[in-house]
Motif scaffolding. Structure first.
Motif, PDB file in Angstrom:
ATOM      1  N   LEU A  51      10.990   6.830  -4.231  1.00 40.78           N
ATOM      2  CA  LEU A  51       9.667   6.246  -4.021  1.00 40.78           C
ATOM      3  C   LEU A  51       9.455   5.154  -5.067  1.00 40.78           C
ATOM      4  CD1 LEU A  51       7.397   9.330  -3.219  1.00 40.78           C
ATOM      5  CD2 LEU A  51       8.173   7.564  -1.633  1.00 40.78           C
ATOM      6  N   HIS A  52       8.958   4.017  -4.614  1.00 37.22           N
ATOM      7  CA  HIS A  52       8.785   2.841  -5.471  1.00 37.22           C
ATOM      8  C   HIS A  52       7.363   2.804  -6.024  1.00 37.22           C
ATOM      9  CE1 HIS A  52       8.664  -1.404  -6.665  1.00 37.22           C
ATOM     10  NE2 HIS A  52       9.982  -1.391  -6.592  1.00 37.22           N
ATOM     11  N   LEU A  53       7.253   2.529  -7.309  1.00 36.17           N
ATOM     12  CA  LEU A  53       5.933   2.513  -7.936  1.00 36.17           C
ATOM     13  C   LEU A  53       5.002   1.521  -7.266  1.00 36.17           C
ATOM     14  CD1 LEU A  53       3.887   3.267 -10.148  1.00 36.17           C
ATOM     15  CD2 LEU A  53       4.972   1.534 -11.611  1.00 36.17           C
ATOM     16  N   ASP A  54       5.475   0.304  -7.015  1.00 35.83           N
ATOM     17  CA  ASP A  54       4.604  -0.725  -6.467  1.00 35.83           C
ATOM     18  C   ASP A  54       4.317  -0.516  -4.983  1.00 35.83           C
ATOM     19  OD1 ASP A  54       4.593  -1.921  -8.953  1.00 35.83           O
ATOM     20  OD2 ASP A  54       6.148  -3.370  -8.458  1.00 35.83           O
ATOM     21  N   ARG A  55       5.337  -0.201  -4.208  1.00 42.94           N
ATOM     22  CA  ARG A  55       5.178  -0.113  -2.752  1.00 42.94           C
ATOM     23  C   ARG A  55       4.603   1.216  -2.288  1.00 42.94           C
ATOM     24  NH1 ARG A  55      10.440  -1.962  -2.527  1.00 42.94           N
ATOM     25  NH2 ARG A  55      11.080   0.104  -1.820  1.00 42.94           N
ATOM     26  N   ASP A  56       5.015   2.301  -2.943  1.00 41.71           N
ATOM     27  CA  ASP A  56       4.673   3.636  -2.449  1.00 41.71           C
ATOM     28  C   ASP A  56       3.587   4.340  -3.249  1.00 41.71           C
ATOM     29  OD1 ASP A  56       6.766   3.421  -0.504  1.00 41.71           O
ATOM     30  OD2 ASP A  56       8.206   3.923  -2.075  1.00 41.71           O
ATOM     31  N   LEU A  57       3.617   4.174  -4.557  1.00 43.91           N
ATOM     32  CA  LEU A  57       2.703   4.923  -5.431  1.00 43.91           C
ATOM     33  C   LEU A  57       1.519   4.089  -5.890  1.00 43.91           C
ATOM     34  CD1 LEU A  57       5.343   6.808  -7.625  1.00 43.91           C
ATOM     35  CD2 LEU A  57       4.444   7.394  -5.348  1.00 43.91           C
ATOM     36  N   SER A  58       1.386   2.877  -5.335  1.00 42.80           N
ATOM     37  CA  SER A  58       0.274   1.996  -5.674  1.00 42.80           C
ATOM     38  C   SER A  58      -0.217   1.302  -4.414  1.00 42.80           C
ATOM     39  CB  SER A  58       0.692   0.934  -6.704  1.00 42.80           C
ATOM     40  OG  SER A  58       1.216   1.531  -7.875  1.00 42.80           O
ATOM     41  N   GLY A  59      -1.446   0.821  -4.483  1.00 40.26           N
ATOM     42  CA  GLY A  59      -2.007   0.051  -3.380  1.00 40.26           C
ATOM     43  C   GLY A  59      -1.975  -1.432  -3.683  1.00 40.26           C
ATOM     44  N   PRO A  60      -2.476  -2.270  -2.771  1.00 35.15           N
ATOM     45  CA  PRO A  60      -2.461  -3.727  -2.961  1.00 35.15           C
ATOM     46  C   PRO A  60      -3.385  -4.165  -4.101  1.00 35.15           C
ATOM     47  CG  PRO A  60      -2.867  -3.139  -0.653  1.00 35.15           C
ATOM     48  CD  PRO A  60      -2.993  -1.890  -1.447  1.00 35.15           C
ATOM     49  N   MET A  61      -2.942  -5.145  -4.847  1.00 34.29           N
ATOM     50  CA  MET A  61      -3.768  -5.749  -5.896  1.00 34.29           C
ATOM     51  C   MET A  61      -4.625  -6.860  -5.292  1.00 34.29           C
ATOM     52  SD  MET A  61      -1.119  -6.101  -9.107  1.00 34.29           S
ATOM     53  CE  MET A  61       0.108  -7.002  -8.136  1.00 34.29           C
ATOM     54  N   ASN A  62      -5.833  -7.027  -5.847  1.00 38.67           N
ATOM     55  CA  ASN A  62      -6.690  -8.126  -5.397  1.00 38.67           C
ATOM     56  C   ASN A  62      -7.166  -9.003  -6.554  1.00 38.67           C
ATOM     57  OD1 ASN A  62      -8.774  -6.684  -6.641  1.00 38.67           O
ATOM     58  ND2 ASN A  62      -9.512  -5.816  -4.720  1.00 38.67           N
ATOM     59  N   GLY A  63      -6.588  -8.777  -7.740  1.00 43.16           N
ATOM     60  CA  GLY A  63      -6.983  -9.551  -8.903  1.00 43.16           C
ATOM     61  C   GLY A  63      -8.122  -8.938  -9.694  1.00 43.16           C
ATOM     62  N   ARG A  64      -8.745  -7.914  -9.122  1.00 39.95           N
ATOM     63  CA  ARG A  64      -9.882  -7.269  -9.797  1.00 39.95           C
ATOM     64  C   ARG A  64      -9.693  -5.770  -9.961  1.00 39.95           C
ATOM     65  NH1 ARG A  64     -11.501 -10.055  -5.629  1.00 39.95           N
ATOM     66  NH2 ARG A  64     -12.113  -8.177  -4.490  1.00 39.95           N
ATOM     67  N   ASN A  65      -8.641  -5.215  -9.339  1.00 36.38           N
ATOM     68  CA  ASN A  65      -8.481  -3.753  -9.327  1.00 36.38           C
ATOM     69  C   ASN A  65      -7.279  -3.274 -10.117  1.00 36.38           C
ATOM     70  OD1 ASN A  65      -6.560  -4.749  -7.578  1.00 36.38           O
ATOM     71  ND2 ASN A  65      -7.030  -3.359  -5.879  1.00 36.38           N
ATOM     72  N   GLY A  66      -6.801  -4.070 -11.061  1.00 36.20           N
ATOM     73  CA  GLY A  66      -5.722  -3.646 -11.936  1.00 36.20           C
ATOM     74  C   GLY A  66      -4.347  -3.886 -11.340  1.00 36.20           C
TER      75      GLY A  66
END
Length: 281
Positions: A51-66
């Motif tokens: 499982l990939h940290l960015d793709r699987d264990l995280s959601g999309p970034m929008n510049g305001r949500n970390g």
């Protein structure tokens, strides 16, 4: 018997072929986002899924949500189910970064209400050191359904709550970053150095011994109680740069028998995205 915090390499070896166990490789490097998959392809624990940290264990970034927003619960649950994880499955997570990344999956599963999840103490390094085998074979999943109650556990603190706490002082914020970054020095990941006013520092690697394994529960309990200085564990909020290594401190508190702390998922990277929010150094 269920494992809910840690298990040793010997304990995992005894259950490696159990049908109702699933192992996940969570290796990752912030400086090289392809590192984990490459390392997994070169050799991983038998039966382990990746499982990939960015793709699987995280959601999309929008510049305001970390830098590592929490993932969509349904999407992650579907990925877990596709790997054969059900509500009865014992899950084991590991990495090669002292639990820095795998702790995130440990916490996410518990947030979903799945307590049968444990981190391999010492990770793949201890596994190899013990002479245990690695493989390049890919596991063949027996897909199932991992049902997620959308009433997730109330374990997440929002930026608005942290901001309000500057006046109320009801929560104890604990920052898992290294002391340099906490002081605003040598900041290389976020555009602003420093920390949230009032936060206390507990570098996540202080939870480990020289071998990269978690220290004894009594030692962790003594140190966290000293850090909290009379604050109840349920009033503690763990944070870091992006909500990942903070989970390491949450795991350490669980090992220490100090339950109830929450996660500020956006952490410093979300906090410092708005220049109107105060910064301490």
């Amino acid at each position: 018997m269920s494992f809910t915090t840690l298990l040793s390499c010997d304990e995992l070896a005894e259950h490696l072929n159990d049908q109702n166990w699933r192992v996940f490789d969570c290796r990752h490097q912030l400086s090289d986002v392809a590192y984990g998959e490459k390392s997994y392809a070169e050799g991983h624990l038998p039966g382990a899924f990746f499982l990939h940290l960015d793709r699987d264990l995280s959601g999309p970034m929008n510049g305001r949500n970390g830098r590592h927003p929490l993932p969509d619960a349904v999407l992650l649950a579907n990925k877990l189910g596709a790997s054969g994880v059900s509500r009865e499955t014992q899950v084991v997570v590991y990495d090669d970064g002292d639990g820095m990344i795998a702790g995130r999956l440990w916490w996410l599963l518990r947030w979903f209400g799945h307590d049968r999840v444990a981190l391999l103490d010492g990770g793949i390094r201890q596994w190899v050191k013990a002479g245990r085998p690695l493989t390049t074979d890919l596991p063949e999943p027996a897909a199932t359904v991992f049902a997620v109650d959308m009433n997730l556990r109330d374990w997440v603190v929002r930026t608005e709550d942290v901001l309000a706490n500057l006046d109320r002082n009801e929560l104890c914020l604990v920052d898992a970053r290294d002391p340099d970054r906490f002081r605003g020095e040598n900041e290389t990941l976020d555009p602003v150095g420093g920390h949230i006013p009032g936060a206390r520092n507990r570098f996540f690697r202080d939870n480990l011994d020289a071998e990269g394994c978690f220290r004894l529960p009594a030692e962790l309990r003594r140190e966290f109680l000293g850090l909290l200085a009379g604050v109840e564990p349920a009033q503690a909020v763990m944070q870091c740069g992006s909500g990942v290594t903070a989970c390491h401190n949450l795991l350490a508190m669980e090992i220490a028998g100090l339950q109830g702390a929450k996660l500020y998922a956006g952490s410093w990277s979300e906090w410092c995205a708005d220049p109107a929010r105060p910064v301490a150094c």
